[in-house]
Enzyme design. Structure first.
Site, mmCIF file in Angstrom:
data_model
loop_
_atom_site.group_PDB
_atom_site.id
_atom_site.type_symbol
_atom_site.label_atom_id
_atom_site.label_comp_id
_atom_site.label_asym_id
_atom_site.label_seq_id
_atom_site.Cartn_x
_atom_site.Cartn_y
_atom_site.Cartn_z
ATOM 1 N N LYS A 184 0.845 -1.203 0.000
ATOM 2 C CA LYS A 184 0.000 0.000 0.000
ATOM 3 C C LYS A 184 0.881 1.255 0.000
ATOM 4 O O LYS A 184 1.970 1.234 -0.564
ATOM 5 C CB LYS A 184 -1.011 -0.045 1.143
ATOM 6 C CG LYS A 184 -1.833 -1.344 1.120
ATOM 7 C CD LYS A 184 -2.977 -1.350 2.105
ATOM 8 C CE LYS A 184 -3.708 -2.688 2.032
ATOM 9 N NZ LYS A 184 -4.893 -2.711 2.927
ATOM 10 N N GLU B 71 -11.305 -10.575 -1.015
ATOM 11 C CA GLU B 71 -10.954 -9.779 0.156
ATOM 12 C C GLU B 71 -12.218 -9.148 0.734
ATOM 13 O O GLU B 71 -12.664 -8.093 0.263
ATOM 14 C CB GLU B 71 -9.967 -8.672 -0.220
ATOM 15 C CG GLU B 71 -8.604 -9.168 -0.660
ATOM 16 C CD GLU B 71 -7.565 -8.068 -0.573
ATOM 17 O OE1 GLU B 71 -6.577 -8.250 0.136
ATOM 18 O OE2 GLU B 71 -7.762 -7.010 -1.201
ATOM 19 N N HIS C 165 -8.736 -3.234 -6.065
ATOM 20 C CA HIS C 165 -8.692 -3.317 -4.602
ATOM 21 C C HIS C 165 -9.817 -2.475 -4.002
ATOM 22 O O HIS C 165 -10.156 -1.410 -4.511
ATOM 23 C CB HIS C 165 -7.336 -2.827 -4.090
ATOM 24 C CG HIS C 165 -7.087 -3.177 -2.656
ATOM 25 N ND1 HIS C 165 -7.651 -2.468 -1.613
ATOM 26 C CD2 HIS C 165 -6.360 -4.175 -2.085
ATOM 27 C CE1 HIS C 165 -7.260 -3.006 -0.465
ATOM 28 N NE2 HIS C 165 -6.483 -4.036 -0.729
ATOM 29 N N GLU D 67 -10.009 -0.575 -1.558
ATOM 30 C CA GLU D 67 -9.665 0.795 -1.182
ATOM 31 C C GLU D 67 -9.762 1.731 -2.391
ATOM 32 O O GLU D 67 -10.159 2.895 -2.256
ATOM 33 C CB GLU D 67 -8.267 0.824 -0.559
ATOM 34 C CG GLU D 67 -8.250 0.167 0.813
ATOM 35 C CD GLU D 67 -6.871 -0.245 1.292
ATOM 36 O OE1 GLU D 67 -6.792 -0.762 2.414
ATOM 37 O OE2 GLU D 67 -5.888 -0.073 0.548
ATOM 38 N N GLY E 32 -7.445 -4.761 7.173
ATOM 39 C CA GLY E 32 -6.851 -3.813 8.106
ATOM 40 C C GLY E 32 -7.601 -3.641 9.403
ATOM 41 O O GLY E 32 -7.295 -2.738 10.181
ATOM 42 N N SER F 187 -6.566 -9.207 6.743
ATOM 43 C CA SER F 187 -5.926 -9.408 8.054
ATOM 44 C C SER F 187 -5.262 -10.779 8.166
ATOM 45 O O SER F 187 -5.339 -11.435 9.204
ATOM 46 C CB SER F 187 -6.937 -9.185 9.184
ATOM 47 O OG SER F 187 -7.422 -7.852 9.167
#
Length: 250
Positions: free
Chosen positions: A12, A164, A94, A96, A170, A210
């Site tokens: 990241k 994911e 992703h 994010e 996270g 995680s």
């Protein structure tokens, strides 16, 4: 033929050239299984210097690529440019980026096609939010995301699917091995139904969310979990243990 285990490390927007070279040194000196494909994804600024330092059995990936090959797109990097400097992999979709940069399913699909057309291999990220999980929409969401990509692709041989769950990225929360296995199995069933038996059998489906050295070994025992996309733990020495999770003798 059995699917080869795959472990990616997504750094990241973390690290400096000095600290990331330290991570590379750790990997270079570690005893790593040859039975796992290993890829690390540093920030784009550090792709080339880390690639030059990294041992040859570990590949590098960009964390993103734009859907056009060139043009007036300030701040973007194209898959064509990545291929030009010898970067073989890219992470697309992703969560994010889907959330922070409003990347819709069709945009992710077009980015995936552009990357493959440029000669890259793709780690394609999919996954549901906590609200979608609680509303029992997990399978609906991942199938929707995959269907958008299916409309753009004819060849899936250079795609690794990374499931994911957004609620596990996270947060310290992790899907149980049974929860992760269930979704991975459903993804493979979707591929068989929607694409082909060959794609279902040969496409690697990896888990992210995680992942740590402590939970990776049990997750790796699940029949449809073919590896991991690791976030924070990829910046720590325990990343070596995650890479070797499938091979207990190491």
């Amino acid at each position: 033929m059995a699917r080869k285990f795959f472990v990616g490390g997504n750094f990241k927007m973390n690290g400096t050239l000095s600290s990331l070279k330290g991570i590379v040194n750790t990997l270079n000196e570690a005893k790593l299984t040859s039975e796992t494909d290993i890829v690390i994804a540093p920030p784009s600024l550090y792709l080339i210097p880390l690639k030059e330092q990294l041992r040859k059995d570990i590949a590098v990936a960009a964390q993103n690529a734009y859907l056009a090959s060139s043009g007036a797109y300030t701040g973007e990097i194209s898959a064509t440019q990545l291929h030009d400097v010898g970067i073989p992999w890219v992470i697309i979709g992703h969560s994010e980026r889907r959330a922070l940069f409003f990347e819709a399913d069709d945009v992710v699909a077009k980015k995936t096609k552009a990357a493959l057309d440029a000669g890259l291999s793709v780690i394609l990220c999919i996954g549901e939010t906590l609200q979608e999980r609680e509303d029992d929409k997990t399978i609906e969401v991942v199938e929707r995301q995959l269907t958008a990509v299916k409309k753009e692709l004819k060849d899936w041989s250079k795609v690794v699917i990374a499931y994911e769950p957004v609620w596990a990225i996270g947060t310290g929360k992790v899907a149980t091995p049974a929860q992760a296995q269930e979704v991975h199995h459903k993804i493979r069933a979707w591929a068989q139904k929607s694409i082909s038996q060959d794609v279902a059998e040969n496409t690697r489906v990896i888990y992210g969310g995680s992942v740590t050295a402590a939970n990776s070994r049990e997750l790796a025992t699940q029949p449809d979990i073919d590896g991991f996309l690791v976030g924070g733990a990829s910046l720590k020495p325990e990343f070596v243990d995650i890479i070797n999770a499938k091979v207990s003798k190491l």
